[in-house]
Design an enzyme around this catalytic site. Structure first.
Site, PDB file in Angstrom:
ATOM      1  N   GLU A 297       0.814  -1.210   0.000  1.00  0.00           N
ATOM      2  CA  GLU A 297       0.000   0.000   0.000  1.00  0.00           C
ATOM      3  C   GLU A 297       0.854   1.268   0.000  1.00  0.00           C
ATOM      4  O   GLU A 297       0.671   2.177   0.796  1.00  0.00           O
ATOM      5  CB  GLU A 297      -0.946  -0.022   1.206  1.00  0.00           C
ATOM      6  CG  GLU A 297      -1.870  -1.230   1.157  1.00  0.00           C
ATOM      7  CD  GLU A 297      -2.843  -1.325   2.326  1.00  0.00           C
ATOM      8  OE1 GLU A 297      -2.525  -0.788   3.391  1.00  0.00           O
ATOM      9  OE2 GLU A 297      -3.899  -1.939   2.146  1.00  0.00           O
ATOM     10  N   ASP A 377      -8.144  -8.833   3.888  1.00  0.00           N
ATOM     11  CA  ASP A 377      -7.909  -7.784   4.875  1.00  0.00           C
ATOM     12  C   ASP A 377      -8.991  -7.742   5.948  1.00  0.00           C
ATOM     13  O   ASP A 377      -9.836  -6.865   5.917  1.00  0.00           O
ATOM     14  CB  ASP A 377      -7.840  -6.425   4.138  1.00  0.00           C
ATOM     15  CG  ASP A 377      -7.254  -5.324   5.027  1.00  0.00           C
ATOM     16  OD1 ASP A 377      -6.697  -5.646   6.079  1.00  0.00           O
ATOM     17  OD2 ASP A 377      -7.377  -4.142   4.651  1.00  0.00           O
ATOM     18  N   GLU A 405     -12.048  -2.706  12.526  1.00  0.00           N
ATOM     19  CA  GLU A 405     -11.966  -1.903  11.305  1.00  0.00           C
ATOM     20  C   GLU A 405     -13.090  -2.177  10.303  1.00  0.00           C
ATOM     21  O   GLU A 405     -13.748  -1.257   9.839  1.00  0.00           O
ATOM     22  CB  GLU A 405     -10.604  -2.148  10.637  1.00  0.00           C
ATOM     23  CG  GLU A 405     -10.455  -1.433   9.309  1.00  0.00           C
ATOM     24  CD  GLU A 405      -9.084  -1.643   8.669  1.00  0.00           C
ATOM     25  OE1 GLU A 405      -8.201  -2.229   9.319  1.00  0.00           O
ATOM     26  OE2 GLU A 405      -8.911  -1.215   7.518  1.00  0.00           O
TER      27      GLU A 405
END
Ligand SMILES: *[C@@H]1O[C@H](CO)[C@@H](O)[C@H](O)[C@H]1NC(C)=O
Ligand SMILES: *[C@@H]1O[C@H](CO)[C@@H](O)[C@H](O)[C@H]1NC(C)=O
Ligand SMILES: *[C@@H]1O[C@H](CO)[C@@H](O)[C@H](O)[C@H]1NC(C)=O
Ligand SMILES: *[C@@H]1O[C@H](CO)[C@@H](O)[C@H](O)[C@H]1NC(C)=O
Ligand SMILES: *[C@@H]1O[C@H](CO)[C@@H](O)[C@H](O)[C@H]1NC(C)=O
Ligand SMILES: *[C@@H]1O[C@H](CO)[C@@H](O)[C@H](O)[C@H]1NC(C)=O
Ligand SMILES: *[C@@H]1O[C@H](CO)[C@@H](O)[C@H](O)[C@H]1NC(C)=O
Ligand SMILES: *[C@@H]1O[C@H](CO)[C@@H](O)[C@H](O)[C@H]1NC(C)=O
Ligand SMILES: *[C@@H]1O[C@H](CO)[C@@H](O)[C@H](O)[C@H]1NC(C)=O
Ligand SMILES: *[C@@H]1O[C@H](CO)[C@@H](O)[C@H](O)[C@H]1NC(C)=O
Length: 876
Positions: A297, A377, A405
């Site tokens: 990323e 993820d 998250e």
């Protein structure tokens, strides 16, 4: 009644207000009838008198705990004077007193607990183990469990760490509980009280290491001043047996050190890292090691110089090796910019195994590859990462996430261990042999490794609740217990936590257990089913519904939803080949639709919406049914929690009730967004005719508007009818009004609106000019973190007014005003939606949904309007 209340109060040690700071270490007084049965020695002996020793700290903790739980004030000494003592120390220290113990040989951090003899022995293999033993003893006592025991216990794995994603400026990436307890203004905080308190919590669940800063690391942490600050953090945590590590930015030699390169094989780079490491160890002599996120990323890494990931990891491993440190190297390596959805075979899930291919023998022995539980993820459901089967020579650790998250960001109750168990209990059948992820692989046993284990992203913040909300703490508690023993029962762990946190009342424990165990299945039901992933806004905050954000971008979290079909074809025969990354038995299971479990179907296969599942339903009908069922489950939580009023303290009761009510509302936003989206894209109706059919909902755009205009919403499905109303300017008060044509009855009336983080609109709802109540759009304060400034499925929420008597022809009016007190109003957005829901059964006949009363309450009589006023507020 009064007596009963008083009795309860005394029995369970209800404090007037509890803010959550003590978490599960409250040491609340036991009921007298239990205390009367407790026989306890009259003194505590700590076999170490150094104040910073975990053994010394353990004895202090024991003193504090017994005082709280039993009201007894025991002496603490450092010498054994008589056998009627609780002795705390290492096995070695104990045997030098020439006393006998039956403790067997222990592994590192293990302990022996014997409460059967008059001398209670709490002996650790090391000092940390003794501290763990004390917490175990106190936990049993606090739960009123007086069973005499004599047993030894050892950890399943040597690495039991937590990761904080704290930034140097004090913010926390994916943190939902306020600012960092570690960092402020690019330095380390001066006051380490909360840091020590955090270490105490971690020690009590046997976590032995922490990485304090974000994996997206800021090189400034390696400045002279900050390295000294790390020394202070380590000093605060060391007495609790928690070793400190840090995340590194791969490019630091260049960005901080001023070198021309950060090539891991360049001599000057190697020297730079060794030099920094030597300095760090001067400040933190027992530093646990480094954590590195490289080539992921946008982060720099060895691939920048055409070096291998092993070259990158070994650089750090060699630097910390002389000090006994380890280098954790994240496996989260993928190309986030060049994946093309047009290519049927492109697949981000393939990345980790491909990037680590051929490197298994190339890593130094103190490198540990840290692997997220699934290949994408932290989604609501993923298959286990196949990389665990490939790293046979290389040490590995699993990365779990306690901060939610993709799982509701602590605004939704989700008890995570049942999900973790789908990974940890999974048998990967490497070479046809039993290879259960937790018990065999992460324990190091399957591939004969000494280094292995667990890391979890926690992200506690300054909020007194640590994670932002009380019930979320069960996840942190359970994490430590599971890392110690992955075969432990997740329900028993939950109940230990509930007793320690809320007391021994049976109803409290049963209710929390029931809600917690329903919470992950419910969340999966209303977010993303059948392995399609959490259908959230993946390009923004990962919170509310936004299924279309998953596709048509290079991030590779695709659903490949089109008008006819959905899912990722990850087969070898026709798809991305991902299923072939598993050992053969598992690969064969996932290769075929027939043997792939329904809950991972869309992870592995691309199928028509009309594909019939093993359950007998079609994919699309499962989507519909699961979303209504999940939202209905969420709507039951506030009621269940409300049944605990008076059985737990007011503060925690009220704070949790607020969140659960919020969740019930947001689950409807999720439900409606997703079912509308897939109904729209597939054109296939819901057999129960619920989708888009809201006979009891009044759309704002259909009401009489004053200073409001009708406008769109993005994503479109975040409002029923795809439209909202918004005030025409930022300074004029406005209202909407409608006449109700429904039969007389008692209703719950809910107003749905969009709560943006800038400013606080004020709303008031009237029935025939009589005010029913008012509220402010201030969720950013009540939920403790910043939501969004968009009119979308993140900000969509509602307030409910219960038991409102409504007659046919009544007029409902909603006014929006502004807060004129500071901060001054500069602007306002306005859009809102309003729900009313029937409280009587009157309407169940006319409503065409075959849903139970609680779902009726969610989807029945509803207005859709939106109002929001913006005023400037401090942003965190
Ligand atoms: C006492 O604790 C200190 C600090 O942890 C440690 O260095 C020392 O070895 C301990 N002494 C014994 C006898 O265990
Ligand atoms: C009490 O502790 C014993 C020994 O650890 C355990 O076997 C038992 O299940 C516990 N009882 C309860 C009610 O938790
Ligand atoms: C933050 O640090 C900078 C530089 O070290 C300093 O000038 C500034 O005053 C600090 N700001 C605050 C709010 O403490
Ligand atoms: C340090 O922080 C704690 C709260 O975490 C507070 O109680 C204490 O007063 C602070 N100490 C100083 C010196 O500011
Ligand atoms: C890495 O290799 C590629 C092709 O193999 C080459 O084009 C590139 O210049 C190399 N980069 C560096 C920094 O050596
Ligand atoms: C496991 O590794 C150790 C050295 O780390 C070695 O002594 C032992 O023989 C190995 N055992 C097996 C079963 O491979
Ligand atoms: C903690 O968060 C709650 C919201 O969950 C908020 O009401 C409270 O003010 C926060 N407290 C602190 C000390 O940050
Ligand atoms: C095989 O892959 C193609 C794309 O290459 C896809 O269009 C087709 O639907 C797949 N076939 C099956 C049976 O899944
Ligand atoms: C989830 O949805 C399924 C399918 O509709 C349903 O059977 C199940 O009861 C739901 N579970 C929860 C906890 O909502
Ligand atoms: C209202 O205020 C917001 C935020 O300051 C601004 O973006 C928006 O353009 C304003 N709208 C109008 C109609 O003035």
């Amino acid at each position: 009644m009064r007596e009963v209340w008083l009795f309860t109060l005394l029995c369970f040690g209800l404090a007037v207000a509890e803010d959550g700071l003590n978490a599960w270490l409250r040491y609340a007084r036991l009921p007298d009838n239990i205390i009367r049965q407790v026989e306890i020695p009259s003194s505590i002996v700590s076999l170490n008198s150094t104040e910073t020793s975990p053994v010394y700290v353990a004895a202090q903790e024991l003193h504090k705990g017994i005082k709280g739980i039993l009201g007894r004030n025991l002496d603490v000494t450092h010498q054994i004077h008589n056998s009627r003592s609780i002795v705390v120390g290492t096995v070695d220290a104990f045997t030098t007193t020439s006393r006998k113990t039956d403790a067997p040989a222990l592994d590192e951090d293990g302990f022996w607990l014997n409460t059967k003899d008059s001398m209670i022995q709490i002996l650790g293999q090391n000092e940390r183990g003794a501290l763990y033993g004390v917490f175990e003893y106190l936990s049993k006592l606090a739960q009123g469990n007086l069973t005499k025991v004599a047993y030894a216990t050892n950890p399943s794995a040597s690495i039991r760490w937590v990761n904080q994603w704290d930034n140097m400026d004090g913010t926390i990436e994916r943190g939902y509980a306020g600012l960092s307890i570690f960092f402020k203004n690019n330095t380390i905080v001066a006051n380490t009280t909360r840091i020590a308190e955090y270490a105490r919590l971690l020690a009590s669940i046997r976590v032995n290491g922490i990485v304090v800063n974000n994996v997206n690391a800021n090189p400034i942490l390696l400045s002279e001043e900050n390295m000294a600050g790390l020394g202070r953090i380590a000093d605060a945590m060391r007495p609790w047996g928690v070793q400190v590590g840090i995340s590194l930015n791969f490019a630091s030699p260049q960005t901080l050190g001023g070198l021309k390169t950060f090539d891991p094989l360049d001599k000057s780079v190697v020297t730079w890292w060794h030099d920094r490491t030597d300095k760090l160890y001067k400040h933190v002599p027992d530093m646990a090691g480094y954590l590195v996120k490289a080539n992921s990323e946008g982060q720099p890494g060895p691939l920048t110089y055409n070096r291998t990931l092993a070259d990158g990891a070994n650089l750090f491993a060699k630097a910390v090796k002389p000090y006994g440190g380890i280098a954790m190297f994240r496996a989260f390596v993928y190309d986030s910019q060049n994946l093309r959805e047009a290519n049927w075979k492109d697949d981000r899930a393939n990345a980790a195994v491909e990037f680590f291919n051929g490197l298994d023998e190339k890593f130094d022995d103190n490198v540990v590859v840290q692997v997220k539980y699934g290949p994408i993820d932290f989604q609501v459901r993923e298959p286990v990462s196949p990389l665990f089967a490939h790293l046979q020579q290389t040490a590995s650790a699993i990365e779990l996430q306690i901060t939610q998250e993709y799982l509701g960001q602590q605004c939704h109750l989700v008890y995570l261990p049942p999900m973790w168990k789908t990974i940890l209990d999974f048998d990967m059948r490497v070479d046809g042999e039993k290879s259960v992820v937790g018990e065999n692989i992460l324990s190091g046993k399957r591939f004969n490794k000494t280094l292995s284990g667990y890391a979890a992203v926690v992200n506690v913040g300054q909020n007194t609740t640590w994670l932002g909300t009380h019930l979320a703490m069960s996840n942190l508690y359970a994490y430590g217990r599971i890392a110690w023993d992955p075969t432990i029962d997740e329900v028993a762990v939950l109940q230990d936590w509930a007793r320690l946190t809320y007391g021994l009342d049976r109803k409290v424990i049963d209710t929390i257990t029931e809600m917690s165990l329903q919470s992950w299945p419910a969340y999966e039901n209303y977010t993303g089913n059948l392995g399609v992933q959490t259908l959230t806004d993946i390009t923004y905050n990962h919170y509310g519904a936004n299924p279309q954000s998953m596709d048509n971008n290079p991030w590779g979290q695709w659903t490949r939803a089109d008008h006819n079909s959905i899912g990722m074809d990850r087969t070898v025969w026709n798809g991305t080949g991902y299923s072939g990354q598993y050992p053969s038995e598992i690969a064969a299971t996932y290769e075929s639709i027939e043997t792939t479990p329904d809950d991972l179907l869309l992870w592995f296969h691309h199928v028509p919406y009309t594909h019939v599942l093993k359950s007998g339903k079609t994919v699309i009908q499962h989507f519909y049914d699961a979303h209504y069922a999940g939202a209905e489950t969420a709507s039951s939580f506030p009621k269940k929690w409300a049944s605990l009023k008076g059985l737990i303290d007011e503060q925690r009761y009220e704070e949790m009730l607020f969140r659960l009510e919020y969740q019930a509302g947001h689950a409807i936003v999720w439900r409606d967004s997703i079912v509308q989206f897939y109904n729209n894209i597939s054109g296939i109706p819901d057999t129960s005719n619920r989708v888009g059919n809201h006979p009891w909902r009044i759309e704002a755009e259909d009401m009489t508007l004053h200073n409001y205009k009708v406008t769109g919403v993005n994503p479109f499905q975040a409002a029923s009818g795809y439209r909202v109303v918004q005030t025409s300017d930022n300074s004029t008060a406005a209202s909407v009004q409608t006449t109700l044509g429904y039969p007389a009855g008692v209703y719950d009336l809910a107003v749905a609106y969009y709560d943006l983080y800038e400013g606080e609109a004020k709303y008031e709802v009237f029935l025939n000019d009589k005010s029913l109540g008012s509220w402010a759009g201030d969720l950013e304060h009540k939920l403790g973190y910043t939501l969004t400034r968009g009119i979308d499925a993140h900000s969509a929420t509602r307030v409910t007014f219960k038991n409102v008597r409504i007659e046919k022809g009544d007029v409902v009016r909603i006014e929006t005003g502004v807060f004129l007190s500071p901060p001054l109003l500069v602007s306002h957005f306005i859009f809102f939606a309003l729900y009313l829901s029937a409280k009587t059964n009157l309407f169940l006949d006319t409503a065409d949904h075959h849903v139970s009363e609680s779902a009726e309450l969610l989807s029945s009589l509803s207005f859709h309007i939106g109002v929001h006023l913006l005023t400037p507020v401090n942003q965190s």
